[in-house]
Design an enzyme around this catalytic site. Structure first.
Site, short mmCIF file in Angstrom:
data_model
loop_
_atom_site.label_atom_id
_atom_site.label_comp_id
_atom_site.label_asym_id
_atom_site.label_seq_id
_atom_site.Cartn_x
_atom_site.Cartn_y
_atom_site.Cartn_z
N ASP A 53 0.82 -1.21 0.00
CA ASP A 53 0.00 0.00 0.00
C ASP A 53 0.85 1.26 0.00
OD1 ASP A 53 -2.10 -1.76 0.25
OD2 ASP A 53 -2.96 -0.83 2.03
N ASP A 54 0.19 2.37 -0.34
CA ASP A 54 0.64 3.75 -0.09
C ASP A 54 1.67 4.29 -1.09
OD1 ASP A 54 -1.04 3.60 2.04
OD2 ASP A 54 0.50 3.76 3.59
N HIS A 108 -5.59 2.64 -4.35
CA HIS A 108 -5.71 2.89 -2.90
C HIS A 108 -6.34 4.26 -2.66
CE1 HIS A 108 -5.02 1.79 1.17
NE2 HIS A 108 -3.91 2.49 1.39
N HIS A 112 -5.82 9.00 0.26
CA HIS A 112 -5.77 8.15 1.46
C HIS A 112 -6.65 8.72 2.58
CE1 HIS A 112 -4.08 5.45 4.54
NE2 HIS A 112 -3.62 4.73 3.52
N HIS A 205 3.43 -2.33 3.43
CA HIS A 205 3.44 -0.93 3.02
C HIS A 205 4.74 -0.60 2.31
CE1 HIS A 205 0.13 -0.97 5.89
NE2 HIS A 205 -0.29 0.13 5.28
#
Length: 259
Positions: A53-54, A108, A112, A205
């Site tokens: 993620d991210d 995603h 966020h 992550h």
């Protein structure tokens, strides 16, 4: 007979609807899904989906190279404007590098945010903006969205379904975003592997500096236990994208400034 004023108003309304459809990517190629489509587990036996993620972030290429060296695949859930702008040339190059090396692209969302605090229009914008960015960079229109923090409600599910998105969470959290050390993360993987679940869908992550250093040992242990390390779509037996086109050419609209 329609008056000229009425016809002008009708044409204006039609153009606004058309612009909205184009802006939010809701064209005929979008495959609407059931609003209940939220997955947390793989379904193809003996598979592991390593997801990150991210990103995109500065360690993306290193992660890709590590995966490829082990004949493993990963899935990258990208933000548009979180730890950096996806349209920055260095970030765009990293996204393209991951795609060109056989890994799955996924959403995603743009910034966020906590999706369960947003209204319908805001949700469409948050989802559409990063879908568009990934489509421009790679030519693929993603089919999976991971809601930030794993949070969703009925409205999030409804909007995701209208966008042809399946919401994808996880069944194993590496805790790398919660301050877990390298030893703790590897220990958590070791304990999980010891329980020998039939499949694993992980949460990692990309922006954690330990991730590139943890990854070789994680991959080694998973493969030693006999798991196949595949993309999210492969671990579900589904298609990774709604449609695929040639990537687009960078222009002045490739910016995070006007979102």
């Amino acid at each position: 007979m329609f008056t000229q004023k009425f016809l002008v108003a009708l044409l204006l309304a039609a153009s606004l609807v058309s612009a909205s459809v184009l802006r939010f990517g809701l064209d005929k190629r979008i495959k609407k899904r059931a609003p209940g489509d939220v997955i947390t587990k793989c379904t193809v036996n003996n598979t592991v989906a390593l997801t990150f993620d991210d990103g995109p972030y500065i360690w993306l290429n290193e992660i890709v190279d590590t995966l490829n060296a082990a004949n493993a695949k990963g899935t990258f859930f990208f933000n548009g404007d979180n730890f950096g702008c996806i349209y920055d040339e260095a970030m765009t190059a990293r996204v393209k590098y991951a795609y060109d090396h056989g890994h799955q692209m996924a959403s995603h969302t743009w910034r966020h945010l906590h999706l369960n605090t947003l209204n319908e229009h805001q949700l469409h914008v948050e989802m559409w903006a990063v879908e568009e960015a990934i489509y421009r960079i790679t030519g693929v229109y993603v089919a999976f969205t991971r809601p930030p923090f794993g949070e969703y409600n009925a409205l999030v599910q409804q909007v995701a379904a209208a966008r042809g998105q399946t919401l994808a969470n996880w069944d194993f959290d590496s805790r790398d975003a919660a301050g877990a050390s390298m030893a703790q993360t590897l220990g958590a993987y070791t304990n999980l592997i010891g329980s020998r679940p039939p499949t694993i869908l992980t949460l990692n992550h990309e922006v954690n500096p330990d991730t590139p250093r943890d990854l070789p040992n994680i991959i080694r242990e998973l493969q030693a236990a006999g798991y196949q390390l595949v993309t999210l779509a492969e671990c579900l037996g589904q298609e990774p994208y709604q449609f695929v086109s040639p990537p687009q050419v960078r222009d002045a609209s490739w910016t995070c400034g006007r979102r």
